[in-house]
Design a protein around this motif. Structure first.
Motif, PDB file in Angstrom:
ATOM      1  N   THR A 112     -12.320 -61.327 -11.941  1.00 38.54           N
ATOM      2  CA  THR A 112     -10.862 -61.272 -11.865  1.00 38.54           C
ATOM      3  C   THR A 112     -10.265 -61.505 -13.250  1.00 38.54           C
ATOM      4  OG1 THR A 112     -10.944 -62.112  -9.614  1.00 38.54           O
ATOM      5  CG2 THR A 112      -8.846 -62.331 -10.763  1.00 38.54           C
ATOM      6  N   ILE A 113      -9.298 -60.678 -13.614  1.00 35.36           N
ATOM      7  CA  ILE A 113      -8.678 -60.857 -14.929  1.00 35.36           C
ATOM      8  C   ILE A 113      -7.199 -61.207 -14.825  1.00 35.36           C
ATOM      9  CG2 ILE A 113     -10.256 -59.470 -16.318  1.00 35.36           C
ATOM     10  CD1 ILE A 113      -8.443 -57.099 -15.954  1.00 35.36           C
ATOM     11  N   GLY A 114      -6.651 -61.146 -13.677  1.00 36.72           N
ATOM     12  CA  GLY A 114      -5.247 -61.519 -13.519  1.00 36.72           C
ATOM     13  C   GLY A 114      -4.905 -61.602 -12.048  1.00 36.72           C
ATOM     14  N   ARG A 115      -3.883 -62.368 -11.782  1.00 32.53           N
ATOM     15  CA  ARG A 115      -3.468 -62.473 -10.393  1.00 32.53           C
ATOM     16  C   ARG A 115      -1.987 -62.163 -10.274  1.00 32.53           C
ATOM     17  NH1 ARG A 115      -7.423 -64.212  -7.269  1.00 32.53           N
ATOM     18  NH2 ARG A 115      -8.989 -65.609  -8.158  1.00 32.53           N
ATOM     19  N   GLY A 116      -1.675 -61.200  -9.437  1.00 27.40           N
ATOM     20  CA  GLY A 116      -0.281 -60.925  -9.134  1.00 27.40           C
ATOM     21  C   GLY A 116       0.045 -61.637  -7.842  1.00 27.40           C
ATOM     22  N   LYS A 117       1.253 -61.473  -7.423  1.00 32.74           N
ATOM     23  CA  LYS A 117       1.666 -62.182  -6.218  1.00 32.74           C
ATOM     24  C   LYS A 117       1.060 -61.559  -4.964  1.00 32.74           C
ATOM     25  CE  LYS A 117       4.507 -64.841  -8.490  1.00 32.74           C
ATOM     26  NZ  LYS A 117       4.322 -64.227  -9.806  1.00 32.74           N
ATOM     27  N   PHE A 118       0.702 -60.311  -5.066  1.00 35.61           N
ATOM     28  CA  PHE A 118       0.236 -59.635  -3.859  1.00 35.61           C
ATOM     29  C   PHE A 118      -1.193 -59.137  -3.947  1.00 35.61           C
ATOM     30  CE2 PHE A 118       4.578 -59.889  -2.922  1.00 35.61           C
ATOM     31  CZ  PHE A 118       4.691 -59.784  -1.548  1.00 35.61           C
ATOM     32  N   GLY A 119      -1.928 -59.737  -4.817  1.00 35.96           N
ATOM     33  CA  GLY A 119      -3.306 -59.318  -4.954  1.00 35.96           C
ATOM     34  C   GLY A 119      -3.804 -59.660  -6.328  1.00 35.96           C
ATOM     35  N   SER A 120      -5.004 -59.232  -6.589  1.00 37.27           N
ATOM     36  CA  SER A 120      -5.576 -59.600  -7.879  1.00 37.27           C
ATOM     37  C   SER A 120      -5.842 -58.363  -8.725  1.00 37.27           C
ATOM     38  CB  SER A 120      -6.872 -60.373  -7.643  1.00 37.27           C
ATOM     39  OG  SER A 120      -7.719 -59.606  -6.845  1.00 37.27           O
ATOM     40  N   VAL A 121      -6.004 -58.626  -9.986  1.00 39.23           N
ATOM     41  CA  VAL A 121      -6.393 -57.569 -10.911  1.00 39.23           C
ATOM     42  C   VAL A 121      -7.777 -57.946 -11.429  1.00 39.23           C
ATOM     43  CG1 VAL A 121      -5.810 -56.382 -13.050  1.00 39.23           C
ATOM     44  CG2 VAL A 121      -3.979 -57.144 -11.538  1.00 39.23           C
ATOM     45  N   TRP A 122      -8.676 -57.028 -11.346  1.00 39.22           N
ATOM     46  CA  TRP A 122     -10.047 -57.335 -11.718  1.00 39.22           C
ATOM     47  C   TRP A 122     -10.640 -56.261 -12.605  1.00 39.22           C
ATOM     48  CZ3 TRP A 122     -13.145 -53.773  -8.974  1.00 39.22           C
ATOM     49  CH2 TRP A 122     -12.534 -53.206  -7.854  1.00 39.22           C
ATOM     50  N   LEU A 123     -11.682 -56.681 -13.279  1.00 35.22           N
ATOM     51  CA  LEU A 123     -12.361 -55.788 -14.211  1.00 35.22           C
ATOM     52  C   LEU A 123     -13.282 -54.852 -13.431  1.00 35.22           C
ATOM     53  CD1 LEU A 123     -12.542 -55.703 -17.372  1.00 35.22           C
ATOM     54  CD2 LEU A 123     -14.630 -57.042 -17.161  1.00 35.22           C
ATOM     55  N   CYS A 124     -13.347 -53.611 -13.864  1.00 36.01           N
ATOM     56  CA  CYS A 124     -14.350 -52.729 -13.262  1.00 36.01           C
ATOM     57  C   CYS A 124     -14.895 -51.784 -14.325  1.00 36.01           C
ATOM     58  CB  CYS A 124     -13.784 -51.971 -12.069  1.00 36.01           C
ATOM     59  SG  CYS A 124     -12.421 -50.877 -12.458  1.00 36.01           S
ATOM     60  N   ARG A 125     -16.062 -51.274 -14.065  1.00 37.61           N
ATOM     61  CA  ARG A 125     -16.711 -50.375 -15.027  1.00 37.61           C
ATOM     62  C   ARG A 125     -17.076 -49.061 -14.347  1.00 37.61           C
ATOM     63  NH1 ARG A 125     -19.396 -51.396 -19.781  1.00 37.61           N
ATOM     64  NH2 ARG A 125     -19.383 -53.647 -19.453  1.00 37.61           N
ATOM     65  N   SER A 126     -16.707 -47.985 -15.018  1.00 37.43           N
ATOM     66  CA  SER A 126     -16.996 -46.672 -14.441  1.00 37.43           C
ATOM     67  C   SER A 126     -18.503 -46.432 -14.386  1.00 37.43           C
ATOM     68  CB  SER A 126     -16.326 -45.583 -15.293  1.00 37.43           C
ATOM     69  OG  SER A 126     -16.867 -44.323 -14.987  1.00 37.43           O
ATOM     70  N   CYS A 135      -8.486 -53.052 -12.424  1.00 28.74           N
ATOM     71  CA  CYS A 135      -8.161 -52.537 -11.088  1.00 28.74           C
ATOM     72  C   CYS A 135      -7.228 -53.502 -10.371  1.00 28.74           C
ATOM     73  CB  CYS A 135      -9.430 -52.326 -10.266  1.00 28.74           C
ATOM     74  SG  CYS A 135      -9.049 -51.713  -8.613  1.00 28.74           S
ATOM     75  N   LYS A 136      -6.075 -52.982 -10.005  1.00 25.08           N
ATOM     76  CA  LYS A 136      -5.101 -53.808  -9.270  1.00 25.08           C
ATOM     77  C   LYS A 136      -5.237 -53.475  -7.792  1.00 25.08           C
ATOM     78  CE  LYS A 136      -0.062 -54.587  -9.385  1.00 25.08           C
ATOM     79  NZ  LYS A 136       1.124 -54.347 -10.234  1.00 25.08           N
ATOM     80  N   THR A 137      -5.582 -54.472  -7.029  1.00 24.08           N
ATOM     81  CA  THR A 137      -5.763 -54.258  -5.599  1.00 24.08           C
ATOM     82  C   THR A 137      -4.530 -54.763  -4.856  1.00 24.08           C
ATOM     83  OG1 THR A 137      -8.156 -54.385  -5.734  1.00 24.08           O
ATOM     84  CG2 THR A 137      -7.186 -54.853  -3.596  1.00 24.08           C
ATOM     85  N   LEU A 138      -3.905 -53.876  -4.134  1.00 28.34           N
ATOM     86  CA  LEU A 138      -2.702 -54.236  -3.391  1.00 28.34           C
ATOM     87  C   LEU A 138      -2.979 -54.131  -1.902  1.00 28.34           C
ATOM     88  CD1 LEU A 138      -0.221 -52.192  -5.591  1.00 28.34           C
ATOM     89  CD2 LEU A 138      -0.365 -54.675  -5.495  1.00 28.34           C
TER      90      LEU A 138
END
Ligand SMILES: Nc1ncnc2c1ncn2[C@@H]1O[C@H](COP(=O)(O)OP(=O)(O)OP(=O)(O)O)[C@@H](O)[C@H]1O
Length: 469
Positions: A112-126, A135-138
């Protein structure tokens, strides 16, 4: 019932607002807006449920605003370009049909690289190219995910906009795969140290260029704040979080209490507004960049809003004496409550303070002229009765009224960069000759008011977005 993430009406009652405890002593807390209007809406709900709920300032939830502008598209006054239609069409298709491909098929999940109020933002690799993304997951049910995606795609291609790489849908969530900004958030850098005017102007120019682009593309961000400004590893500025953004056509009026309280423009509190709200919010950002604290504060939401509507800012004494007059002048032109007098993004970019610190040619000229000219330090730019700025050298400082378009080169925060000031007269003359501020309706800045008068890594194409589905 569907959850409302953004774009839902916020009704902030006094009881709720009084629970809001904002300002803390630390530098960091002085500049954080943290709590969006949606936070308060949630707090209100919580307060109903629990009278002993903690103060709003301690909450980590996010906002809801109302997005009452007519949807863009058929009703828009501005015809949509072919590319845009294609993009919107693509988004509609992908969001309606839903994706068959899973994000895990294409990306390896990281931390996880950040947290928004409605989900998290995480690192991903192609999996295919090995490149890292954010990747922001909502969580599904968010009514405006589609709007956020559509706007990001509409704006994609500008180097200052976080590029949307792909969107995936699974039964519970949407996953927005975005360009990774590894340099963190602007707010964290601001919390670490006070910026010199040189640095502030360069950052601010980038921010304003992005805002200008958004406005030209018919998008109002509505949540400009340093938390939403990200940096790449090389220090490039990127605007993120278009969850509150709206498409707007020329002359269209938006309504709805949307934004982050400390940054919200006074006209938002009244109900009807335009893209100029982004200029106000950027003005609040500039204030923080220059002096390290928010201009409108209070120990309740009500108090913050009252300050936004009525506080008379004094840019002439105290800490402002260490800030150059051009910087103060720009700030005054942005934080003016009279929307028609508030300058545009384009005008901000042509303001002498921005030009002086960011135009290389002016710097060069400054150095060249340094040895030739000996002048006093005070230069005043005054408005002629016409509309253009004219430059005259005078002794001393301020006009007695209005936003002070007075130029002086004194800044304690940036002494090293300003040591060649003796050569600035010609430089500023050149700068100012580039400036045409449209019809200066100079109202007294922030006087108490009654009712307020009112391309890139652009690897995103419609095709590759669609491919994710
Ligand atoms: N493209 C990105 N690259 C790196 N980090 C990112 C990126 N996008 C978002 N983040 C991180 O995730 C955090 C939350 O992202 P974002 O603001 O988009 O989510 P949100 O749910 O809208 O949150 P907020 O509560 O701030 O409105 C950001 O503050 C930032 O730290």
């Amino acid at each position: 019932m569907r959850k409302k993430r953004k774009g839902s009406e916020t009704d902030v009652s006094p009881e709720v607002t009084d629970k809001f405890a904002s300002a803390c002593d630390s530098r960091s807390s002085n500049i954080r807006s943290h709590f969006s209007l949606e936070d308060y809406a949630r707090i209100k709900k919580r307060c109903k449920e629990d009278v002993d709920a903690p103060p709003v300032g301690s909450c980590k939830s996010r906002l809801a605003g109302i997005a009452t502008a007519p949807p863009c598209g058929a009703s828009s006054l501005v015809p949509l370009g072919r590319g845009l239609k294609r993009k919107i069409g693509c988004i509609e298709v992908i969001t309606r049909i839903g994706g068959k491909k899973k994000i895990d098929d294409d990306y390896v999940k990281g931390g996880t690289i950040g947290r928004g109020k409605f989900g998290s933002v995480w690192l991903c690799r192609s999996r295919s190219c090995g490149v890292e993304f954010a990747c922001k997951t909502l969580i599904k049910g968010e009514e405006t995910v589609q709007k956020e995606v559509e706007i990001m795609q509409h704006l994609s291609g500008h180097p200052g906009i976080v590029t949307l790489q792909a969107v995936y849908e699974d039964p519970d969530c949407f996953h927005l795969v975005m360009e990774l900004c590894s340099g963190g958030r602007l707010i964290d850098q601001m919390a670490e140290s006070q910026f010199s005017e040189q640095r502030a102007a360069n950052i601010f120019k980038d921010v304003m260029s992005i805002i200008k682009y958004c406005h030209e593309m018919g998008v109002v961000h509505r949540d400009i704040k340093p938390e939403n400004i990200l940096l790449t590893t090389s220090g490039k500025i990127k605007l993120a979080d278009f969850g509150l953004a709206m498409r707007i056509s020329k002359g269209q009026v938006l309504s709805g209490l949307v934004g982050s309280p400390a940054y919200v423009a006074p006209e938002v509190l009244l109900g009807n507004y335009s893209e100029k709200v982004d200029i106000w919010s950027a003005g609040v950002l500039l204030h923080v960049l220059l002096v390290g604290f928010l201009p409108f504060q209070g120990d309740s939401l009500k108090a913050v809003f009252e300050a936004i509507k009525t506080v008379k800012l004094d840019f002439h004494s105290g800490i402002w004496e260490s800030v150059s007059k051009p910087a103060r002048d720009l700030l005054a032109r942005m934080l003016t409550r009279d929307v028609s007098s508030r300058i545009t993004a384009d005008e901000v970019l042509r303001h002498p303070w921005i030009l002086f610190y960011t135009e290389r040619s002016l710097k060069t000229l400054s150095i060249k002229s340094k040895s030739k000219i000996q002048v006093g330090p005070s230069i005043q730019v005054s408005h002629s009765p016409g509309t253009e700025l004219s430059l005259s050298r005078i002794n001393g400082g301020c006009h007695s009224q209005g936003p002070q378009p007075a130029l002086t080169s004194h800044s304690s925060s940036c002494k090293s960069e300003e040591q060649d000031e003796n050569g600035l007269v010609d430089v500023l003359a050149v700068a100012i000759s580039h400036v045409r501020i449209s019809e200066p309706k100079r109202t007294r800045l922030c006087s108490p008011t009654g009712p307020i008068e009112q391309q890139c890594s652009s690897n995103l194409t419609a095709n590759n977005l669609c491919r994710a589905f």
